[in-house]
Structure formats: C-alpha cells, structure tokens
Design an enzyme around this catalytic site. Structure first.
Site, PDB file in Angstrom:
ATOM      1  N   HIS A  86      25.928 -49.686  55.486  1.00  0.00           N
ATOM      2  CA  HIS A  86      26.460 -50.954  55.222  1.00  0.00           C
ATOM      3  C   HIS A  86      25.980 -51.791  54.163  1.00  0.00           C
ATOM      4  CE1 HIS A  86      28.339 -54.671  56.787  1.00  0.00           C
ATOM      5  NE2 HIS A  86      29.354 -53.733  57.553  1.00  0.00           N
ATOM      6  N   ASP A  94      31.576 -47.700  63.081  1.00  0.00           N
ATOM      7  CA  ASP A  94      32.516 -46.522  62.774  1.00  0.00           C
ATOM      8  C   ASP A  94      31.855 -45.138  63.222  1.00  0.00           C
ATOM      9  OD1 ASP A  94      34.684 -47.983  61.833  1.00  0.00           O
ATOM     10  OD2 ASP A  94      33.548 -48.278  59.988  1.00  0.00           O
TER      11      ASP A  94
HETATM   12  N1  CMC Z   1      26.048 -41.269  52.440  1.00  0.00           N
HETATM   13  C1  CMC Z   1      25.181 -40.663  51.320  1.00  0.00           C
HETATM   14  N2  CMC Z   1      24.687 -41.748  50.810  1.00  0.00           N
HETATM   15  C2  CMC Z   1      25.068 -42.995  50.654  1.00  0.00           C
HETATM   16  C3  CMC Z   1      25.584 -43.500  51.795  1.00  0.00           C
HETATM   17  C4  CMC Z   1      26.395 -42.477  52.665  1.00  0.00           C
HETATM   18  N3  CMC Z   1      26.982 -42.931  53.773  1.00  0.00           N
HETATM   19  N4  CMC Z   1      25.926 -44.707  51.645  1.00  0.00           N
HETATM   20  C5  CMC Z   1      25.257 -45.110  50.596  1.00  0.00           C
HETATM   21  N5  CMC Z   1      24.573 -44.027  50.112  1.00  0.00           N
HETATM   22  C6  CMC Z   1      23.929 -44.091  49.128  1.00  0.00           C
HETATM   23  C7  CMC Z   1      24.494 -44.244  47.634  1.00  0.00           C
HETATM   24  O1  CMC Z   1      24.586 -43.121  47.129  1.00  0.00           O
HETATM   25  C8  CMC Z   1      23.324 -45.295  46.841  1.00  0.00           C
HETATM   26  O2  CMC Z   1      22.367 -44.181  46.602  1.00  0.00           O
HETATM   27  P1  CMC Z   1      21.612 -44.419  45.167  1.00  0.00           P
HETATM   28  O3  CMC Z   1      20.952 -45.473  45.229  1.00  0.00           O
HETATM   29  O4  CMC Z   1      20.742 -43.196  44.958  1.00  0.00           O
HETATM   30  O5  CMC Z   1      22.711 -44.315  44.107  1.00  0.00           O
HETATM   31  C9  CMC Z   1      22.701 -46.090  47.841  1.00  0.00           C
HETATM   32  O6  CMC Z   1      22.893 -45.315  49.021  1.00  0.00           O
HETATM   33  C10 CMC Z   1      23.447 -47.400  47.958  1.00  0.00           C
HETATM   34  O7  CMC Z   1      24.749 -47.185  48.189  1.00  0.00           O
HETATM   35  P2  CMC Z   1      25.905 -48.326  47.524  1.00  0.00           P
HETATM   36  O8  CMC Z   1      27.275 -47.459  47.535  1.00  0.00           O
HETATM   37  O9  CMC Z   1      25.259 -48.970  46.445  1.00  0.00           O
HETATM   38  O10 CMC Z   1      25.908 -49.201  49.002  1.00  0.00           O
HETATM   39  P3  CMC Z   1      27.093 -50.276  49.101  1.00  0.00           P
HETATM   40  O11 CMC Z   1      26.496 -51.359  50.023  1.00  0.00           O
HETATM   41  O12 CMC Z   1      27.833 -50.503  48.261  1.00  0.00           O
HETATM   42  O13 CMC Z   1      28.060 -49.391  50.172  1.00  0.00           O
HETATM   43  C11 CMC Z   1      29.279 -48.456  52.110  1.00  0.00           C
HETATM   44  C12 CMC Z   1      28.414 -49.662  51.656  1.00  0.00           C
HETATM   45  C13 CMC Z   1      29.283 -49.016  53.542  1.00  0.00           C
HETATM   46  C14 CMC Z   1      30.618 -48.609  51.250  1.00  0.00           C
HETATM   47  C15 CMC Z   1      28.566 -47.232  52.078  1.00  0.00           C
HETATM   48  O14 CMC Z   1      27.354 -47.135  52.434  1.00  0.00           O
HETATM   49  C16 CMC Z   1      29.297 -46.221  52.440  1.00  0.00           C
HETATM   50  O15 CMC Z   1      30.208 -45.518  51.469  1.00  0.00           O
HETATM   51  N6  CMC Z   1      29.457 -45.596  53.709  1.00  0.00           N
HETATM   52  C17 CMC Z   1      30.345 -44.548  54.110  1.00  0.00           C
HETATM   53  C18 CMC Z   1      31.655 -45.123  54.498  1.00  0.00           C
HETATM   54  C19 CMC Z   1      31.515 -45.960  55.752  1.00  0.00           C
HETATM   55  O16 CMC Z   1      30.880 -45.755  56.823  1.00  0.00           O
HETATM   56  N7  CMC Z   1      32.239 -47.137  55.840  1.00  0.00           N
HETATM   57  C20 CMC Z   1      32.091 -47.924  57.125  1.00  0.00           C
HETATM   58  C21 CMC Z   1      31.586 -49.457  56.816  1.00  0.00           C
HETATM   59  S1  CMC Z   1      31.123 -50.400  58.351  1.00  0.00           S
HETATM   60  C22 CMC Z   1      32.817 -50.714  58.715  1.00  0.00           C
HETATM   61  C23 CMC Z   1      32.936 -52.084  57.931  1.00  0.00           C
HETATM   62  O17 CMC Z   1      32.497 -52.843  58.313  1.00  0.00           O
HETATM   63  O18 CMC Z   1      34.130 -51.877  57.277  1.00  0.00           O
END
Ligand code: CMC
Length: 423
Positions: free
Chosen positions: A306, A363
């Site tokens: 998140h 989720d």
């Molecule tokens: N699985 C594997 N690796 C992950 C995941 C995941 N679900 N989420 C983040 N990472 C890794 C990412 O690859 C990165 O690694 P590195 O530092 O080595 O490059 C690191 O963690 C940071 O990721 P980020 O994309 O910079 O983090 P963010 O804060 O921009 O993204 C997120 C947050 C929710 C979009 C992301 O965690 C994600 O895509 N999760 C899966 C989709 C999901 O479950 N979404 C629902 C969010 S909760 C509902 C809502 O409030 O809308």
C-alpha cells in the site's frame, strides 16, 4: 506556525514558506508562491509527498496502521455501527441520534428507485461487458435525469443529492449484474435495510422466496463501511479534480468510478481472486512468490502493499477477523482461502516482503469474503463503488464549502524538444 526556507542552488534565490499544523499527523509546508520566489516548481511523481487539499473527513497514519473517520477508529465503528450510520457520520461530521438516523435511513430507502428510463440503457450493453464499464455509464446517465443538481448551491440540496446517489448506487449495481447474467431487472424492496436490499436485488427472481441471512448482511455491511472513505486516494483525487471544474457532481463520481477500476486501486479485489485461481493449489504458492520477488518479472502479488500503510492495513485486520468469524459461523471455506492463507503465511515471513513493508491490504481479504457470499468476482469492484460513493460525495461537499478551493491545475517538468522551426 514556523517558516521553512528553501534556497534555489542555481539562482541563489531564497524563499520562506509557512508551515501549517495539522490537527493530527505531519504538518504541511504551504508552497504557494514558490515559483515567483524561487523560479521553480516542485516535482512529486505520483503526488506521494503532496497534500492537494485540506480535509477533515478521514485521517490515516500509515506507520501506525490507523484509520479514523471523523476522528473515530474504524475498528470501533465496525464493531458498534452500521454502514448507514457511518454514511451519516462521513457526510455530516457527527454520528446521528436516533431521530436523525431514522429520517436519513428512510430517505435512502425511498430514493433507491432510479428513473424508469435508466432501465432501457442496460439493453444497449453486451452481456459480457465489464460491470464497471456499465455501472460507470449508468451513473453518467443519472446526471442527465438529475440535471438540476448541476447548480446545487444550498447545503440541503447538496445533502439531498448525496442521499440520492448513495441510495441508487446499489440498485444500478444490481441492475448491472442482472443484465450481465441475462436475469430480469429487480426493483428495490423498500422494506429492507440498505445492505440486505442489495443482496436481495442480486439474488431475487420474480417468483419464489429470496433468502438473505443476517450474518451475510452484517458481513457485507462491514465491507461497505471499511471502503467508505480513504483520504486522497487516486479515485477521490480524481473526483476532486473533476469537482473543482464545477462539473455535475455525478460526473465527478463517474470519474471516480473509472479511476477505481484500475488493478492498482479498487480493481485489485477482483485481481486477487483471479490470481488465487491462477495459483490453483497450495503446492504452487512458492513458484508465484518467487515470481513476485523477481525484479525482471512484472508479476506482483495482488492484495499486498500500500502506498500509505507501511505496517499493516487496519481495514485488512478487521476483514481478516470477519473472515475467520464467518469460517466459524457459516462455515465458509474454500480452496481459494487455503491458498490465500498459504500466500499470506509465506509472504509475511519472507525477507523481500518484510523489507519493503508489503502486508496484505483490504483487497486481499475482501475478495475471499465476497466469494464466500456467492458474489461473482466481476462484481467486486462495483461493490467497492457502492461503499466508496459516500466518501466521494463528502469530499465534493467539503470542496464546495471551501472558499479557497481552486480548479486543479498542476504543472509538469517538460522533457520534450526545445523550440525549433518547422522545415
Ligand atoms: N508484489 C511484489 N512486489 C511489490 C508489490 C507486490 N504486490 N507491491 C510493491 N512491490 C515492490 C515493488 O516492486 C518495489 O520493489 P523495489 O523497491 O525492489 O523496486 C517496492 O515493493 C515498492 O513498490 P512501489 O510500486 O514503489 O509501491 P507503491 O507505493 O507505489 O505501490 C501499490 C503501492 C498498492 C500500487 C503496490 O503495492 C501494488 O501494486 N500492490 C498490488 C496491487 C494492490 O493490491 N492494490 C490495492 C491497494 S489497496 C486498495 C486501495 O486502497 O485502493
């Protein structure tokens, strides 16, 4: 109040900016005038470090895993209140007394019927159209039936508009589902409470008895409540951006619906189940965890991570215990829950996930509960829409009341061609 000084290293210009205290959480630096003082803009990819507005609806402490609606912890609300009481709280700022609740709840029941004309719209869509596309179009059409709301200026008018869209969203969602299944559209039953009525509209047929269990109503009610608002997430920011132009409030809600659809946001609940189905069995979990950790593989574990919560998602905690309770009371259990448990167990102890603070989010659990309630996965994100509508509308109301509100107009860092002549 304090000052915050920034020096532009290139020009040597110095600007002083005030720090605005928040009632809870980090203060914000008011950078108004930054460009004129320093000749520069801020660059904040994804807006993660930027407060785009001031708000008194929801407070999140991502490090502590805390979520408050109007100051009340989500865990206490989930234990003591129903979704409609929480809607009142989010819209009005205080919990209703019994008279206020009765009037509010009754009004929402009576407004649950959409205009008959809306029904014809559904015939135009293919059965296999995604429900989010159909729901978004139906809500857009609603603005044509309620065009008087374009100029809502009085508080009462805005609140009436809010109750109207909250009331109609479950009906339009159920119509969307029924159309996709080729079932006859079923009207709301005004003798039923909001959440019971939604489950009834999803299940009923013109003849025969429709069973909706209390335990199912309570579970879905909590899901609606936990989704009701979440500060300046992508869809709410979209709603505010559209609202800032003076567009019809329902048009702003439609924009929110479309933003929510994405799998990085509300679409994740559907993707969680799709992913668990793809994993297929407990034995395959390790392979997928390996893929999620591989930097060269775009595969991500859906329902993990998140932007704000870096400890745990408090909504996920409530849903996890709700799922465990349902397992004991109505005996929900499925192959998918077993796979989900294994994914959770491995990910929570794996260094990759621990180091990056990747915990199960809302989720991860909502999907398995909805599936256990017999709801098809294509309807998961529309169910998120039902819960979130009140939050979107509350933000529009707050924005409208703010005398300092401005049209959203961010800037960019230009990295294109420099000026040149056409040959
Ligand atoms: N699985 C594997 N690796 C992950 C995941 C995941 N679900 N989420 C983040 N990472 C890794 C990412 O690859 C990165 O690694 P590195 O530092 O080595 O490059 C690191 O963690 C940071 O990721 P980020 O994309 O910079 O983090 P963010 O804060 O921009 O993204 C997120 C947050 C929710 C979009 C992301 O965690 C994600 O895509 N999760 C899966 C989709 C999901 O479950 N979404 C629902 C969010 S909760 C509902 C809502 O409030 O809308």
């Amino acid at each position: 109040m304090a000052t915050f000084t920034i020096k532009n290293g290139l020009t040597g210009a110095v600007g002083e900016f005030e720090i605005l205290e928040s009632t809870m959480g980090a203060p914000v630096v008011n950078i108004a005038g930054l460009r004129s003082k320093l000749g520069a803009y801020t660059y904040d990819n994804g807006l993660g470090e930027t407060a785009t507005c001031q708000s008194s609806i929801t407070y999140i402490d991502g490090a502590k895993g805390e979520l408050l609606y109007r100051g009340y912890p989500i865990e206490e609300l989930a234990q003591k209140k129903n979704y409609i009481e929480v809607c009142y709280l989010i819209l009005h700022g205080e919990l209703p007394d019994s008279g206020q609740y009765d009037r509010f709840e009754k009004d929402i029941r009576t407004k649950s019927y959409p205009h008959e004309g809306i029904k014809h719209l559904f015939n135009a869509f293919p059965d296999n159209g995604h429900p989010m596309a159909i729901l978004s179009s139906a809500v857009s059409a609603l603005s044509a039936f309620h065009h008087q709301h374009l100029n809502v200026s009085e508080e009462d008018e805005f609140m009436e508009m809010a109750r109207r869209i909250i009331a109609k969203m479950p009906t339009l969602t159920a119509f969307t589902y029924r159309h996709s299944m080729g079932y006859p559209l079923i009207y709301p039953d005004m003798d039923r409470y909001f959440t019971e009525n939604f489950l009834y509209m999803m299940r009923a047929f013109p003849t025969g008895k429709t069973e909706v269990k209390d335990v199912e109503v309570r579970a879905l009610d909590k899901i609606f409540m936990l989704h009701a608002d979440h500060e300046q997430n992508a869809s709410t920011t979209t709603v505010r951006a559209v609202g800032s132009t003076g567009a019809h409030p329902y048009a702003a809600v439609v924009a929110g619906i479309n933003a929510l659809w994405g799998r990085a946001h509300g679409g994740a609940n559907e993707s969680v189940i799709a992913q668990l189905e793809m994993i297929g069995s407990v034995e395959n979990v390790d392979t997928f965890i390996k893929r999620a950790k591989d930097p060269d593989d775009p595969f991500r574990l859906m329902g993990f991570g998140h932007r704000v919560y870096k400890n745990f998602d408090p909504r996920a905690r409530v849903l996890k215990s709700l799922r465990d309770e349902l397992r004991d009371t109505i005996g929900i259990s499925s192959r998918l829950i077993e796979i989900a448990d294994r994914v959770e167990q491995i990910a929570l102890s794996d260094e990759y996930f621990v180091k990056r603070n990747l915990y199960p989010n809302i989720d991860f659990y909502s999907g398995t509960i909805l599936e256990a309630l017999g709801i098809r996965k294509k309807m998961f994100t529309p169910i998120f829409v039902i819960g979130r509508t009140v939050g979107w509308i509350a933000h529009l109301i707050e924005q409208k009341r703010d005398p300092k509100q401005k049209i959203y107009r961010p800037r960019q860092r230009y990295i294109g061609k420099v000026r040149r002549s056409v040959p």
